[in-house]
Design an enzyme around this catalytic site. Structure first.
Site, PDB file in Angstrom:
ATOM      1  CG  ASP A 161     105.432  -5.564  31.055  1.00  0.00           C
ATOM      2  OD1 ASP A 161     106.254  -4.806  31.591  1.00  0.00           O
ATOM      3  OD2 ASP A 161     104.542  -6.162  31.690  1.00  0.00           O
ATOM      4  CG  HIS A 162     103.310  -1.761  31.665  1.00  0.00           C
ATOM      5  ND1 HIS A 162     102.019  -1.748  32.105  1.00  0.00           N
ATOM      6  CD2 HIS A 162     103.875  -2.862  32.223  1.00  0.00           C
ATOM      7  CE1 HIS A 162     101.796  -2.775  32.904  1.00  0.00           C
ATOM      8  NE2 HIS A 162     102.914  -3.478  32.985  1.00  0.00           N
TER       9      HIS A 162
ATOM     10  CG  HIS B  66     100.041  -7.252  34.507  1.00  0.00           C
ATOM     11  ND1 HIS B  66     100.893  -7.949  35.327  1.00  0.00           N
ATOM     12  CD2 HIS B  66     100.836  -6.475  33.740  1.00  0.00           C
ATOM     13  CE1 HIS B  66     102.146  -7.610  35.070  1.00  0.00           C
ATOM     14  NE2 HIS B  66     102.143  -6.718  34.102  1.00  0.00           N
TER      15      HIS B  66
END
Length: 306
Positions: free
Chosen positions: A67-68, A269
């Site tokens: 997800d990064h 986040h």
């Protein structure tokens, strides 16, 4: 100096939050943009902003969870199609080089610009005449880093009235006096810059943390930052869950900001379990410990004040 949040969700995209990516706009400072993380669909989010991909000069990856980083190969390819020719510097944990080179090779992606990939270790990773950039090891399931972007002190304002009293009239000579330690006037008078420039203007410091558990050992690294961007995946009452998944709660991020003496905290986040009114509750939890707290939302802007 301005933050633009391109993705503020945790783990997977949701209808209101894309996965992690933040742009640090430095248009006045150096005419460029830096990117912190590049989750899936980051390039789609950029389309909703004034950011120009060819102006993105550096990318900083906090850690290698999907997800990064899953948006990085697509962004690199699109930057070529969008006129990017200037070199791009990429910083990240060990493994980022293999990930990028494999993705570009398997997809036969050819870039129109050079990329320079730096696999980092804790400490100072970059310095020029404007900025010092350092990274700190965090506590996550895989190697994760926090970044500190420190602007060097800038020269003070030129004391124009004092120069006029000396008989020095406005013109190109003013810039010379500001740029050079000593300047000789046409009449032979020597001007020492230190006599005609005010005190230096303190540079700003902003910190962006990747995914991490809470630790007091991070405090010295964050000390006196103007802005801390910190994950808040879970609510205050989920501290055990946060610990087990190597993440932080709203309260933990806020206590860290308070104890480090930062000026502003921005939470990001955010888990998709928190929607609508629950997000306001997350903010209130953090404000119980640190009043100058905001929660980021996708495409929201935050100025970093002088």
């Amino acid at each position: 100096m301005e933050f633009i949040f391109l993705g503020t969700g945790a783990g997977v995209p949701s209808k209101k939050r894309n996965v992690s990516s933040i742009a640090l706009q430095l248009l006045q400072e150096r005419g460029s943009t830096w990117l912190i993380d590049c989750g899936e669909a980051t390039q789609h989010q950029i389309l909703n902003t004034s950011i120009r991909p060819r102006r993105i000069e550096k990318i900083f990856i906090t850690h290698l969870h999907g997800d990064h980083i899953f948006g990085l190969p697509g962004f690199l390819g699109s930057r070529s199609f969008q006129g990017g020719t200037s070199p791009l510097e990429i910083y990240g944990p060990r493994g980022i080089k293999t990930f990028i080179e494999t993705a570009l090779s398997v997809s036969s992606t050819r870039l129109t610009y050079d990329i320079h990939i730096h696999e980092i270790e804790e400490g100072k990773i970059y310095e020029d005449d404007q900025f010092v950039i350092s990274c700190k090891k965090l506590d996550h399931g895989i190697m994760s880093y926090g970044y500190a972007f420190e602007e060097k002190d800038k020269p003070g304002e030129l004391l124009v009235e004092r120069l006029k009293e000396k008989g020095v009239q406005p013109g190109p000579i003013y810039q010379q006096i500001k740029d050079q330690p000593r300047v000789m006037l046409e009449n032979g008078t020597m001007i020492n810059r230190e006599d005609y420039v005010g005190p230096p203007k303190k540079g700003r410091k902003v910190c962006v943390f990747g995914d991490t558990r809470y630790h007091e050992r991070f405090i010295p690294f964050l000390k006196s930052a103007d802005v801390l961007v910190h994950e808040a995946t879970f609510a205050e009452n989920e501290d055990e869950l946060a610990y087990n998944y190597y993440h932080s709660t709203t309260a933990q991020a806020a206590r860290l900001a308070r104890d480090a003496g930062v000026a502003q905290l921005i939470l990001t986040h955010i888990s998709s379990r928190y929607q609508d009114n629950a997000v306001e509750q997350l903010l209130n939890e953090a404000k119980n410990y640190f009043s100058n707290t905001e929660i980021a939302a996708d495409l929201r802007h935050f100025m970093v004040r002088d």
